[in-house]
Design a protein around this motif. Structure first.
Motif, mmCIF file in Angstrom:
data_model
loop_
_atom_site.group_PDB
_atom_site.id
_atom_site.type_symbol
_atom_site.label_atom_id
_atom_site.label_comp_id
_atom_site.label_asym_id
_atom_site.label_seq_id
_atom_site.Cartn_x
_atom_site.Cartn_y
_atom_site.Cartn_z
ATOM 1 N N HIS A 275 53.085 56.598 47.611
ATOM 2 C CA HIS A 275 54.482 56.690 47.503
ATOM 3 C C HIS A 275 55.433 58.330 48.330
ATOM 4 O O HIS A 275 56.863 58.046 47.846
ATOM 5 N N ALA A 276 54.618 59.323 48.493
ATOM 6 C CA ALA A 276 54.675 60.689 47.977
ATOM 7 C C ALA A 276 54.276 60.784 49.551
ATOM 8 O O ALA A 276 53.658 60.344 50.533
ATOM 9 N N PHE A 277 53.703 62.585 49.441
ATOM 10 C CA PHE A 277 52.979 62.692 50.566
ATOM 11 C C PHE A 277 51.010 62.846 49.746
ATOM 12 O O PHE A 277 51.042 63.823 49.082
ATOM 13 N N GLU A 278 50.647 61.519 50.203
ATOM 14 C CA GLU A 278 49.304 60.960 49.574
ATOM 15 C C GLU A 278 47.954 61.679 50.206
ATOM 16 O O GLU A 278 48.045 62.323 51.405
ATOM 17 N N ARG A 279 46.979 61.510 49.771
ATOM 18 C CA ARG A 279 45.477 61.903 49.783
ATOM 19 C C ARG A 279 44.386 60.595 49.429
ATOM 20 O O ARG A 279 44.748 60.143 48.517
ATOM 21 N N THR A 280 43.131 61.177 50.244
ATOM 22 C CA THR A 280 42.228 59.957 49.860
ATOM 23 C C THR A 280 40.309 61.175 50.104
ATOM 24 O O THR A 280 41.564 61.951 50.839
ATOM 25 N N HIS A 281 39.849 60.493 50.198
ATOM 26 C CA HIS A 281 38.939 61.535 50.461
ATOM 27 C C HIS A 281 38.436 60.084 51.538
ATOM 28 O O HIS A 281 37.753 59.401 51.073
ATOM 29 N N GLU A 282 37.112 60.638 51.848
ATOM 30 C CA GLU A 282 36.577 59.564 52.645
ATOM 31 C C GLU A 282 35.347 58.383 51.733
ATOM 32 O O GLU A 282 34.902 57.592 52.756
ATOM 33 N N ASP A 283 34.789 58.812 50.717
ATOM 34 C CA ASP A 283 34.106 58.783 50.033
ATOM 35 C C ASP A 283 34.946 57.508 49.014
ATOM 36 O O ASP A 283 33.768 56.309 49.200
ATOM 37 N N SER A 284 35.839 56.902 49.380
ATOM 38 C CA SER A 284 36.984 56.552 48.660
ATOM 39 C C SER A 284 36.701 55.106 50.199
ATOM 40 O O SER A 284 36.609 53.856 49.344
ATOM 41 N N LEU A 285 36.868 55.780 51.028
ATOM 42 C CA LEU A 285 37.361 54.846 52.112
ATOM 43 C C LEU A 285 36.004 54.151 52.413
ATOM 44 O O LEU A 285 35.730 53.063 52.800
ATOM 45 N N ILE A 286 34.896 55.271 52.297
ATOM 46 C CA ILE A 286 33.327 54.365 52.818
ATOM 47 C C ILE A 286 33.182 53.183 51.493
ATOM 48 O O ILE A 286 32.819 52.043 51.900
ATOM 49 N N ASN A 287 33.372 53.434 50.729
ATOM 50 C CA ASN A 287 32.975 52.731 49.072
ATOM 51 C C ASN A 287 33.859 50.766 48.849
ATOM 52 O O ASN A 287 33.792 49.821 49.004
ATOM 53 N N THR A 288 35.517 51.651 49.775
ATOM 54 C CA THR A 288 35.746 50.308 49.719
ATOM 55 C C THR A 288 35.841 49.374 51.470
ATOM 56 O O THR A 288 34.953 48.160 51.164
ATOM 57 N N GLU A 289 35.236 49.757 52.206
ATOM 58 C CA GLU A 289 34.566 49.230 53.819
ATOM 59 C C GLU A 289 33.546 48.606 52.867
ATOM 60 O O GLU A 289 33.118 47.121 53.279
ATOM 61 N N GLU A 290 31.967 49.486 52.806
ATOM 62 C CA GLU A 290 31.672 48.293 51.806
ATOM 63 C C GLU A 290 31.366 47.325 51.097
ATOM 64 O O GLU A 290 30.873 45.941 51.385
ATOM 65 N N LEU A 291 32.996 47.659 50.116
ATOM 66 C CA LEU A 291 32.983 46.762 49.598
ATOM 67 C C LEU A 291 33.566 44.974 50.511
ATOM 68 O O LEU A 291 32.955 43.773 50.239
ATOM 69 N N LEU A 292 34.535 45.744 50.698
ATOM 70 C CA LEU A 292 34.873 44.230 51.909
ATOM 71 C C LEU A 292 33.732 43.486 53.050
ATOM 72 O O LEU A 292 33.915 42.690 53.249
ATOM 73 N N TYR A 293 32.633 43.876 53.328
ATOM 74 C CA TYR A 293 31.152 44.078 54.493
ATOM 75 C C TYR A 293 30.595 42.922 53.664
ATOM 76 O O TYR A 293 30.791 42.019 54.192
ATOM 77 N N HIS A 294 30.772 43.311 52.187
ATOM 78 C CA HIS A 294 29.675 42.615 51.755
ATOM 79 C C HIS A 294 30.513 41.516 50.452
ATOM 80 O O HIS A 294 30.374 39.735 50.166
ATOM 81 N N TYR A 295 31.774 41.183 50.510
ATOM 82 C CA TYR A 295 32.672 40.211 49.838
ATOM 83 C C TYR A 295 32.869 39.298 51.302
ATOM 84 O O TYR A 295 33.011 38.201 50.907
ATOM 85 N N VAL A 296 33.018 39.736 51.858
ATOM 86 C CA VAL A 296 33.540 38.586 53.074
ATOM 87 C C VAL A 296 32.242 37.471 53.366
ATOM 88 O O VAL A 296 32.130 36.572 54.194
ATOM 89 N N GLN A 297 31.111 37.881 52.862
ATOM 90 C CA GLN A 297 29.836 37.434 53.261
ATOM 91 C C GLN A 297 29.125 36.648 52.271
ATOM 92 O O GLN A 297 28.068 35.440 51.957
ATOM 93 N N SER A 298 30.108 37.002 50.825
ATOM 94 C CA SER A 298 29.821 36.063 50.042
ATOM 95 C C SER A 298 29.724 34.198 49.537
ATOM 96 O O SER A 298 30.654 34.873 50.398
ATOM 97 N N ALA A 299 29.847 34.121 48.571
ATOM 98 C CA ALA A 299 29.818 32.755 48.203
ATOM 99 C C ALA A 299 31.503 32.912 48.000
ATOM 100 O O ALA A 299 31.638 34.361 46.434
ATOM 101 N N LEU A 300 32.122 31.870 47.801
ATOM 102 C CA LEU A 300 33.758 31.729 46.990
ATOM 103 C C LEU A 300 33.591 31.184 45.411
ATOM 104 O O LEU A 300 32.507 31.232 45.062
ATOM 105 N N VAL A 301 34.742 31.619 45.233
ATOM 106 C CA VAL A 301 34.918 31.839 43.479
ATOM 107 C C VAL A 301 34.301 29.911 43.207
ATOM 108 O O VAL A 301 35.485 29.705 43.585
ATOM 109 N N LYS A 302 33.708 29.961 41.681
ATOM 110 C CA LYS A 302 33.309 28.339 41.492
ATOM 111 C C LYS A 302 35.221 28.719 40.841
ATOM 112 O O LYS A 302 35.262 28.805 39.883
ATOM 113 N N ARG A 303 35.160 26.908 40.627
ATOM 114 C CA ARG A 303 36.791 26.797 40.165
ATOM 115 C C ARG A 303 36.111 26.189 38.725
ATOM 116 O O ARG A 303 35.261 25.915 38.936
ATOM 117 N N GLY A 304 37.420 26.181 38.051
ATOM 118 C CA GLY A 304 37.082 25.836 36.357
ATOM 119 C C GLY A 304 37.209 26.976 35.739
ATOM 120 O O GLY A 304 37.236 28.479 36.275
#
Length: 352
Positions: free
Chosen positions: A323-352
């Motif tokens: 909420h000011a002048f922000e910064r991130t690094h490409e490594d964080s973007l890469i890791n986030t993209e990879e987790l999203l990629y694997h998440y959308v292909q994974s199984a749902l959380v089991k109930r209970g």
């Protein structure tokens, strides 16, 4: 052959998106931009009544759905008062402090669509005139916009078409460095919007059939608390918000990994989904950190507060100086993209 994550493409897309003004309440231009990107990918989308954008990719299982969200609205301001000295008093949109925008260039958009530039300044800025300029409180009373126009009084300002209620957006000052950093205002949460677009592009390019019908909501009111609390199908089981990880003293989040939120001001996120996300990261050698954001809410927490019976989670890139002048690094973007990629292909959380 296209390689994903294409981090150069992601960073350039972030640069494009942060450069489109979109304070909460005035997001139609950037929504149109995202809409066109989805059209290029042959992904149908529609706008909800609040002005957000929803795209859907059918999956093998159409009885249980997923939803991923990122918000395209940003911090900003409105004209609170046209002052007698020809300057503007502001009222803030979103949660931030006046000192974080002192000296920032801005744009004022009139109701007729005309744009005027200006600078946000302390009224008592000149140290040659105001002895205690450094001690003056940075608040609504003392901060003002100096308009780049020949104006000496309120009548001059109104003659330009500027009036109370006009939106004020901040210059993002986006810059991509040679060593992998991207710094800009509004990485919260336009970096995540870019990554969702890249995820959709990857799904389409690789002809991936998702295990569950998956909705992508680009929300447009998150900064004021209710962005992603509607248009959630009854079939939606899991709801993952993609938003920044906040950095600071006592935080584990950094600019190089994906942050998995375990709790924010709304309370704990779903324990089972959190554990699934962490396991996906470990199994796929994705750098991640677990963290708690004490003064934070998300589209997912807004959906829970609205009463939706969903499993909710939150991940995102680590962002410095939120909420000011922000910064991130490409490594964080890469890791986030990879987790999203694997998440959308994974199984749902089991109930209970």
């Amino acid at each position: 052959m296209t390689i994903y994550p294409n981090i150069t493409e992601t960073k350039n897309l972030i640069k494009e998106i942060v450069s489109i003004p979109s304070p909460s309440g005035n997001t139609s231009k950037v929504i149109s931009f995202i809409e066109e990107k989805l059209n290029e990918l042959n992904v149908k989308s529609y706008r909800n009544r609040k002005g957000g954008l929803i795209a859907t990719i059918p999956g093998k299982n159409n009885e249980e759905h997923r939803m991923l969200t990122a918000h395209v609205d940003t911090l900003g301001a409105m004209v609170k008062e046209v002052k007698s000295n020809g300057r503007l008093r502001l009222d803030l949109i979103g949660g931030f402090t006046y000192n974080s925008v002192e000296g920032e260039y801005c744009e004022i958009e009139t109701a007729s669509g005309n744009i005027f530039t200006g600078t946000i300044l302390l009224h008592q800025t000149s140290v040659h005139v105001y002895k205690n300029a450094g001690d003056v409180k940075r608040n609504q009373e003392n901060m003002e916009v100096r308009i780049d126009a020949k104006v000496e009084n309120a009548d001059d300002v109104r003659a330009l078409g500027i009036e109370v209620g006009d939106f004020v957006s901040f210059d993002p000052r986006v810059e991509i460095t040679n060593n992998g950093f991207i710094k800009s205002r509004h990485l919260d949460d336009k970096a995540s919007v870019a990554m969702l677009l890249q995820l959709i592009k990857r799904i389409k390019a690789e002809n991936i059939v998702l295990p569950y019908t998956t909705h992508f909501l680009i929300s447009n009111n998150e900064e004021i608390g209710y962005g992603g609390n509607s248009n959630i199908t009854p079939e939606t089981v899991e709801y993952l918000a993609v938003d920044m990880g906040a950095m600071g003293d006592g935080q584990s989040t950094d600019e190089y990994t994906v942050s998995i939120c375990v709790k924010d001001a709304s309370g704990p996120y779903h324990y089972g989904l959190r554990k699934n996300l962490a396991k996906l990261a470990m199994d796929n050698n994705i750098g991640y950190k677990l963290d708690i954001y004490p003064y934070y809410g998300s589209d997912a927490s807004a959906a829970i507060r609205a009463g939706h019976d969903i499993v909710h989670g939150l991940i995102g890139p680590g962002i410095d100086s939120s909420h000011a002048f922000e910064r991130t690094h490409e490594d964080s973007l890469i890791n986030t993209e990879e987790l999203l990629y694997h998440y959308v292909q994974s199984a749902l959380v089991k109930r209970g």
